[in-house]
Design an enzyme around this catalytic site. Sequence first.
Site, mmCIF file in Angstrom:
data_model
loop_
_atom_site.group_PDB
_atom_site.id
_atom_site.type_symbol
_atom_site.label_atom_id
_atom_site.label_comp_id
_atom_site.label_asym_id
_atom_site.label_seq_id
_atom_site.Cartn_x
_atom_site.Cartn_y
_atom_site.Cartn_z
ATOM 1 N N ASP A 275 -10.664 2.943 -3.256
ATOM 2 C CA ASP A 275 -11.120 1.641 -2.746
ATOM 3 C C ASP A 275 -12.548 1.320 -3.160
ATOM 4 O O ASP A 275 -13.428 2.172 -3.123
ATOM 5 C CB ASP A 275 -11.085 1.646 -1.211
ATOM 6 N N ASP B 243 0.837 -1.205 0.000
ATOM 7 C CA ASP B 243 0.000 0.000 0.000
ATOM 8 C C ASP B 243 0.874 1.258 0.000
ATOM 9 O O ASP B 243 2.102 1.166 0.158
ATOM 10 C CB ASP B 243 -0.930 -0.053 1.232
HETATM 11 C C1 GLA Z 1 -6.029 1.321 1.487
HETATM 12 C C2 GLA Z 1 -6.139 0.333 0.343
HETATM 13 C C3 GLA Z 1 -7.210 -0.684 0.662
HETATM 14 C C4 GLA Z 1 -6.887 -1.396 1.953
HETATM 15 C C5 GLA Z 1 -6.723 -0.383 3.078
HETATM 16 C C6 GLA Z 1 -6.193 -1.030 4.347
HETATM 17 O O1 GLA Z 1 -7.169 2.119 1.612
HETATM 18 O O2 GLA Z 1 -6.408 0.994 -0.860
HETATM 19 O O3 GLA Z 1 -7.322 -1.631 -0.407
HETATM 20 O O4 GLA Z 1 -5.719 -2.142 1.788
HETATM 21 O O5 GLA Z 1 -5.805 0.646 2.710
HETATM 22 O O6 GLA Z 1 -5.998 -0.115 5.367
#
Ligand code: GLA
Length: 424
Positions: free
Chosen positions: A234, A173
Site C-alpha cells: 500500500d 482485495d
Molecule cells: C489493503 C489494500 C488497500 C486498502 C486496504 C483496506 O491493504 O491493499 O489498498 O484497500 O486493504 O483495508
Amino acid sequence: MVTGKLMKLGQRLGCVLALSVLALVLWSVPGTKALDNGLAMTPTMGWLHWERFMCNVDCTEEPDSCISEQLFMQMADLMVSDGWKDAGYQYLCIDDCWMAPTRDSKGRLQADPERFPGGIHHLANYVHSKGLKLGIYADVGQKTCAGYPGSFGYYDIDAKTFADWEVDLLKFDGCFCDSVKHLADGYKHMSLALNRTGRSIVYSCEWPLYLWPFHKPNYTEIRQYCNHWRNFGDIFDSWQSVKGILDWSSSNQDTIVDVAGPGGWNDPDMLVIGNFGLSWDQQVTQMALWAIMAAPLLMSNDLRHISPQAKALLQDKDVIAINQDILGKQGYLLRKEDKFEVWERPLSNLAWAVAIRSLREIGGPHSHTISVATLGRAAACNPACLITQLLPVKKELGLFEWTSALKMQINPTGTVLVRIKKPS
Ligand code: GLA
C-alpha cells in the site's frame, strides 16, 4: 543463375521486410489477451478514499471525514464543480469499511445503515446524475482487510448485488484468503461473475500482490481476468513510500511492463498528491512517473481542501494526455546515471515521453545533460525532434537535431518530464 540469385535476394529482402512488419506489429500490440469487457482501454481515472480517509467509521467525532455517503456526495459535487470530471477523473470509488458487519437475511452485503442511510444504489444514482461512475470494494477471502464480511463463498451473489446497485467498478482485495488456489479461483470466479451480470464493471484486482510471497505471478493469466492489478504494498503519504514503489517497478520492469496495454494495467496504487507527506518536487515526481507507467490515476486526497498548486498538477492536461495515450504502452527505466534516472514511454504518432528523475536528496538543483540520440530507441530524435518540457512547468524547448544534447536543471527528489515529437 542471375535470376536465381536475384530471386534469393528478393526472397531475403521480402523476408526481412516481413519480419520488420511483424516486429512492428508485435511491438505495438500487447502480447497477451486482455479481460474481454471492453473497459479500461486507457488507465482508469478517479478518486479512491483509502489513503486519505482509511477506515474512519466514527461519524460522531469526525462527521466530515468518516466513511459515509455524505463524504462521497461531497466529493461527487466537487469532482464536477472543480473541473476534476472535465480533466478525466470519472470514477468515484469507495474502499474498505463501507459495509455493515453482517450480511442481510438473503446473504447479501449491505452498507452500514447509519453511515449510508440511503444505501449504495441511492449513492450510485446520485453519482450517475453527476455524470460520474461509482466504484466499490470487496475481498476475495473470508473478511476484508479491515475485518468486514468477505466474498468467499458469495462471489455470484455479490457480483449480482453490485450490478443491481449499478456499480461501475469493483476493487477486489485479497486479505484473509487461506490458499493460493482459493486466491486464484476467487479472482477468476468474481471476474466471470461480474461479466455474467451483463453490467460494465471495471475489475480492479490485488491478485499479484498477494501471490508474490509465494511465487512469481502469471501476468498473462491475470490480464485475462483483471482490468488492473496491484503488484506492491500500500502507498503511504510519504516520499519513502513513493520511492519504494518506483524502485520496485523499475526492478521488476522486465516482468510487468510488456503485459500492460489497453484493457489491463499495472496499478502502483493511489496518487497522494495534495496531502501532507510529499514536497512539491516529490508530487511532481509522482505525477510524472504515474504518467510514464500508464498507471490508473486514482487520487486519494480531500478535494474540499487542496492547494491550487496540487490541483493544477493533478489536472495538468498534457501530463494526463501522456498517461491516457491511446497506444497504451507502459514506460520503463531506460538507464540510471550520475544520480539520475531516465525513464521513457512510447506514445502514439511516434512521440515519446521522457522523465529525468533526480535521485539526489541533498543540495540544490543539479544539471544533467543527455544526448537526445539515446532516447526513444534511438528513433525519437532521428533526424530531429521538437521537445516540450511539461513538468515542473511547461516550456517549449525547441528543435533538437540527432546530435544535440538536452540540458536540464533538476531539484533534489524532483523530476523533469518532457514530450518529444517529430517536427511536422
Ligand atoms: C489493503 C489494500 C488497500 C486498502 C486496504 C483496506 O491493504 O491493499 O489498498 O484497500 O486493504 O483495508
